[in-house]
Structure formats: C-alpha cells, structure tokens
Design a protein around this motif. Structure first.
Motif, mmCIF file in Angstrom:
data_model
loop_
_atom_site.group_PDB
_atom_site.id
_atom_site.type_symbol
_atom_site.label_atom_id
_atom_site.label_comp_id
_atom_site.label_asym_id
_atom_site.label_seq_id
_atom_site.Cartn_x
_atom_site.Cartn_y
_atom_site.Cartn_z
ATOM 1 N N LEU A 142 -44.972 -70.446 31.243
ATOM 2 C CA LEU A 142 -44.623 -70.950 29.921
ATOM 3 C C LEU A 142 -45.773 -70.593 28.996
ATOM 4 O O LEU A 142 -46.784 -71.275 28.945
ATOM 5 C CB LEU A 142 -44.419 -72.471 29.973
ATOM 6 N N GLY A 143 -45.637 -69.473 28.290
ATOM 7 C CA GLY A 143 -46.744 -68.976 27.491
ATOM 8 C C GLY A 143 -47.884 -68.545 28.387
ATOM 9 O O GLY A 143 -47.700 -67.734 29.297
ATOM 10 N N ASN A 144 -49.055 -69.103 28.171
ATOM 11 C CA ASN A 144 -50.213 -68.807 29.010
ATOM 12 C C ASN A 144 -50.369 -69.774 30.172
ATOM 13 O O ASN A 144 -51.335 -69.673 30.932
ATOM 14 C CB ASN A 144 -51.504 -68.834 28.173
ATOM 15 N N VAL A 145 -49.431 -70.695 30.313
ATOM 16 C CA VAL A 145 -49.509 -71.697 31.373
ATOM 17 C C VAL A 145 -48.571 -71.327 32.517
ATOM 18 O O VAL A 145 -47.411 -70.960 32.295
ATOM 19 C CB VAL A 145 -49.148 -73.091 30.835
ATOM 20 N N ILE A 146 -49.085 -71.411 33.737
ATOM 21 C CA ILE A 146 -48.283 -71.178 34.939
ATOM 22 C C ILE A 146 -48.308 -72.445 35.778
ATOM 23 O O ILE A 146 -49.376 -73.030 35.989
ATOM 24 C CB ILE A 146 -48.831 -69.994 35.756
ATOM 25 N N TYR A 147 -47.129 -72.879 36.231
ATOM 26 C CA TYR A 147 -47.073 -74.006 37.150
ATOM 27 C C TYR A 147 -46.126 -73.669 38.292
ATOM 28 O O TYR A 147 -45.311 -72.744 38.205
ATOM 29 C CB TYR A 147 -46.677 -75.300 36.432
ATOM 30 N N THR A 148 -46.257 -74.402 39.384
ATOM 31 C CA THR A 148 -45.556 -74.045 40.617
ATOM 32 C C THR A 148 -44.654 -75.177 41.090
ATOM 33 O O THR A 148 -44.681 -76.290 40.569
ATOM 34 C CB THR A 148 -46.568 -73.742 41.735
ATOM 35 N N ASP A 149 -43.915 -74.849 42.144
ATOM 36 C CA ASP A 149 -43.156 -75.862 42.861
ATOM 37 C C ASP A 149 -44.143 -76.720 43.653
ATOM 38 O O ASP A 149 -45.348 -76.467 43.649
ATOM 39 C CB ASP A 149 -42.154 -75.182 43.796
ATOM 40 N N ARG A 150 -43.652 -77.706 44.353
ATOM 41 C CA ARG A 150 -44.500 -78.630 45.104
ATOM 42 C C ARG A 150 -45.380 -77.870 46.097
ATOM 43 O O ARG A 150 -44.931 -76.932 46.767
ATOM 44 C CB ARG A 150 -43.636 -79.644 45.850
ATOM 45 N N TYR A 151 -46.654 -78.286 46.184
ATOM 46 C CA TYR A 151 -47.588 -77.675 47.124
ATOM 47 C C TYR A 151 -48.355 -78.790 47.827
ATOM 48 O O TYR A 151 -49.102 -79.539 47.194
ATOM 49 C CB TYR A 151 -48.568 -76.744 46.390
ATOM 50 N N GLN A 152 -48.130 -78.894 49.154
ATOM 51 C CA GLN A 152 -48.747 -79.935 49.960
ATOM 52 C C GLN A 152 -48.530 -81.301 49.304
ATOM 53 O O GLN A 152 -47.410 -81.685 49.040
ATOM 54 C CB GLN A 152 -50.225 -79.610 50.186
ATOM 55 N N ARG A 153 -49.603 -82.044 48.990
ATOM 56 C CA ARG A 153 -49.432 -83.386 48.433
ATOM 57 C C ARG A 153 -49.233 -83.385 46.928
ATOM 58 O O ARG A 153 -48.997 -84.433 46.324
ATOM 59 C CB ARG A 153 -50.644 -84.256 48.779
ATOM 60 N N TYR A 154 -49.331 -82.213 46.310
ATOM 61 C CA TYR A 154 -49.251 -82.135 44.850
ATOM 62 C C TYR A 154 -47.830 -81.826 44.387
ATOM 63 O O TYR A 154 -47.127 -80.993 44.980
ATOM 64 C CB TYR A 154 -50.209 -81.072 44.327
ATOM 65 N N ASP A 155 -47.428 -82.470 43.296
ATOM 66 C CA ASP A 155 -46.107 -82.221 42.717
ATOM 67 C C ASP A 155 -46.020 -80.817 42.150
ATOM 68 O O ASP A 155 -44.946 -80.211 42.128
ATOM 69 C CB ASP A 155 -45.813 -83.245 41.621
ATOM 70 N N THR A 156 -47.149 -80.315 41.647
ATOM 71 C CA THR A 156 -47.202 -78.963 41.094
ATOM 72 C C THR A 156 -48.654 -78.521 40.996
ATOM 73 O O THR A 156 -49.559 -79.353 40.927
ATOM 74 C CB THR A 156 -46.546 -78.900 39.694
ATOM 75 N N LEU A 157 -48.873 -77.209 41.010
ATOM 76 C CA LEU A 157 -50.159 -76.623 40.684
ATOM 77 C C LEU A 157 -50.038 -76.018 39.295
ATOM 78 O O LEU A 157 -48.984 -75.498 38.936
ATOM 79 C CB LEU A 157 -50.552 -75.538 41.695
ATOM 80 N N ILE A 158 -51.103 -76.054 38.529
ATOM 81 C CA ILE A 158 -51.016 -75.578 37.149
ATOM 82 C C ILE A 158 -52.325 -74.925 36.739
ATOM 83 O O ILE A 158 -53.408 -75.336 37.172
ATOM 84 C CB ILE A 158 -50.671 -76.751 36.193
ATOM 85 N N CYS A 159 -52.221 -73.872 35.923
ATOM 86 C CA CYS A 159 -53.414 -73.220 35.385
ATOM 87 C C CYS A 159 -53.049 -72.494 34.098
ATOM 88 O O CYS A 159 -51.875 -72.264 33.799
ATOM 89 C CB CYS A 159 -54.021 -72.247 36.395
ATOM 90 N N CYS A 160 -54.074 -72.159 33.345
ATOM 91 C CA CYS A 160 -53.924 -71.358 32.131
ATOM 92 C C CYS A 160 -54.488 -69.981 32.435
ATOM 93 O O CYS A 160 -55.654 -69.863 32.832
ATOM 94 C CB CYS A 160 -54.658 -72.014 30.971
ATOM 95 N N VAL A 161 -53.693 -68.926 32.266
ATOM 96 C CA VAL A 161 -54.070 -67.612 32.781
ATOM 97 C C VAL A 161 -54.829 -66.745 31.791
ATOM 98 O O VAL A 161 -55.561 -65.835 32.189
ATOM 99 C CB VAL A 161 -52.820 -66.844 33.272
ATOM 100 N N GLY A 162 -54.653 -66.960 30.506
ATOM 101 C CA GLY A 162 -55.342 -66.128 29.532
ATOM 102 C C GLY A 162 -55.000 -64.659 29.703
ATOM 103 O O GLY A 162 -53.833 -64.281 29.850
#
Length: 289
Positions: free
Chosen positions: A192-212
C-alpha cells in the motif's frame, strides 16, 4: 505521572500559566537537580539559570528535555500538543500557531520521538547503530533522513490482544527477509504505497515495514484484494490501516515513529492523551550510547 485533565483555556491564559503547568511534569515537588550528574546541590544565577555545585553544569528548567527543542513558547507547546492529540497535520499546526512549516514539523517529530522513547523497545530503536540513532545525537535531537543507515527497512510485528496492542521491532528482519518468506514460504503480502504488510507470521497478526527506495521493493506489487487481517478485524489493525494512507512521503527511517504513535494512541484510547503526551514531552531525552 498522574495528572488531572487540565482546563486548556486556563493553562494557556498566558505564558506564566503555561510554564507553571509544564513545570509540574518536570520537577517533582519543585525539587531541581542537575540533569547531568543528578545532584540536588545547585544555586541560581543572575540570569535565572542554575549551576550544579557538584559538576558545575549550567542548566535551566527545560534543559535536556524533549520540550527544549524547536524554540516554541510554553503556550505554543501546549497548543501543539493539543493539535497533535487531534491528529492535525504539521501544515495545519503551522497555520494555527503562526510558525513555519519546518518548525511545526520538527515539533511534531519531537513529540513522536518522546513517545518512542517510552516504548518497551526504545533502546533498540534509539541506539547509536539503529535507524533512529542517526537522529538522536547524545541528548540533542537532530533530523537527518539523508544519512546512510545499516538497516534502512526495519520490520515490525503487530499483535492485537484485545485491550492492548503491541508493535515489536524484529531484530535481523528487513525487506529481503519478507521477500524471502514470500517467494519461498508463500507468505502473502500486500503493498500500500510505500508500506508492505503480510499475512499472519508466527505469533504476529502481521509484519509491516516501509520500503522506500529499497531495490527489493520492486518485487512487491500493489494487491487488488486484501489479506484476512483486512476483513472483519475491528481492533488495532483497523485503527492502523485507516491511517496508513496518510503516510505519504514517510521515509523508512521515520516510519517507526508513526507506528509507535499509533500504538500509544490505541492503548491510551480510554485515557487522557493530552496529559500523557505532556508528561512524555517534559521528560529527559535519554542518553544514547
């Protein structure tokens, strides 16, 4: 620090009233001590500053605190805190306070740094070798998005536990890690724009980062459909995702500031955020090794 919700018109009536209110958060029982060596032995100078009798450090009431940035008056700082609480933009704040956009932007960034400094993983985020360590030199706040960093794309894991939400920095993770999981372990992702998020990973609902401008970002395409987390999830993720589209132009270096802001806003949604922000802003800037 427990403080009652203030009468805003009363505490911003004049500069003296605003200063008295802010000093309540700075010095418990009005007891001054040296910000450098913490000695309580000090004396007042003719210019109103104080000097430590132990280490000879000269300081004033706001020395080494976040609020000592930006050259705003006490009244302006209280208005800035309220505007930040209301999620106003730096451009709106600049117009309402009659200051430059750069000053308003720096003031809001200072508030975000103060929030981040109180996070559980603050030491990881503010350390000298971290992404944000380049913006905090000792106890002096400096902005420098152009400096090279070792890890330009920090990755965070989001957990929603109902009453509380957690945004955790994942050491050793970067955009290449997410790309590896996506290509080799079918971890679904959305851009979503410069933001990437994922499906569920281990105990986390999502992983997220800003890619630039990271080279690996070209491998992530904007998805036409969302992930399961985007559907029927009225908790923290709905709160975050509604604001992701506002993060235009946010760099990977500053993205953690916005995530930690949202973490605080959500976890404090039933509390007086104005008082919390004021107490954070009046706290000492941590010494970064």
């Amino acid at each position: 620090m427990n403080q009652e919700t203030p009468n805003f018109e009363e505490i911003t009536r004049d500069e003296a009233s605003a200063r008295r209110y802010l000093l309540r958060f700075c010095w418990k029982n009005h007891q001054r001590f040296c910000p450098r060596c913490h000695s309580r032995r000090n004396y007042r100078l003719k210019n109103g500053r104080r000097r430590c009798a132990r280490c000879r450090y000269t300081f004033h009431d706001f020395s080494s605190r976040w609020i000592n940035n930006c050259n705003l008056t006490c009244v302006q700082w209280l208005h800035m805190i309220r505007l930040f609480q209301e999620e106003k933009t730096a451009r709106t704040a600049a117009k309402e306070l009659g200051v430059s956009y750069n000053t308003a932007y720096k003031a809001m960034t200072t508030i975000r740094f103060a929030i981040l400094a109180h996070a559980l993983d603050a030491k990881q985020l503010l350390g000298q070798n971290s992404v944000l360590g380049l913006h905090l030199n000792g106890r002096i706040f400096r902005g420098n998005d152009t400096a090279p960093v070792e890890n330009p794309t920090p990755v965070f894991g989001i957990m929603d536990r109902g009453s509380w939400a957690f945004v955790d920095l994942l050491p050793g993770f970067d955009i290449e890690t997410i790309l590896h999981f996506s290509l080799n372990f079918q971890l679904k992702t959305v851009r979503l724009g410069n933001v990437i998020y994922t499906d569920r990973y281990q105990r986390y609902d999502t992983l997220i980062c800003c890619v630039g401008n990271a080279p690996a970002s070209d491998y992530f395409k904007t998805a036409s459909t969302g992930l399961p987390i985007d559907k029927n999830n009225p908790g923290f993720w709905e709160f975050v995702s509604a604001r992701l589209t506002k993060f235009h132009g946010v760099t990977p270096q500053r993205f953690p500031l916005y995530l930690k802001e949202l973490e605080l806003r959500y976890n404090s949604r039933h509390k007086d955020l104005f008082t919390i922000l004021t107490s954070y802003l009046c706290d000492f800037v941590p010494e970064v090794e």
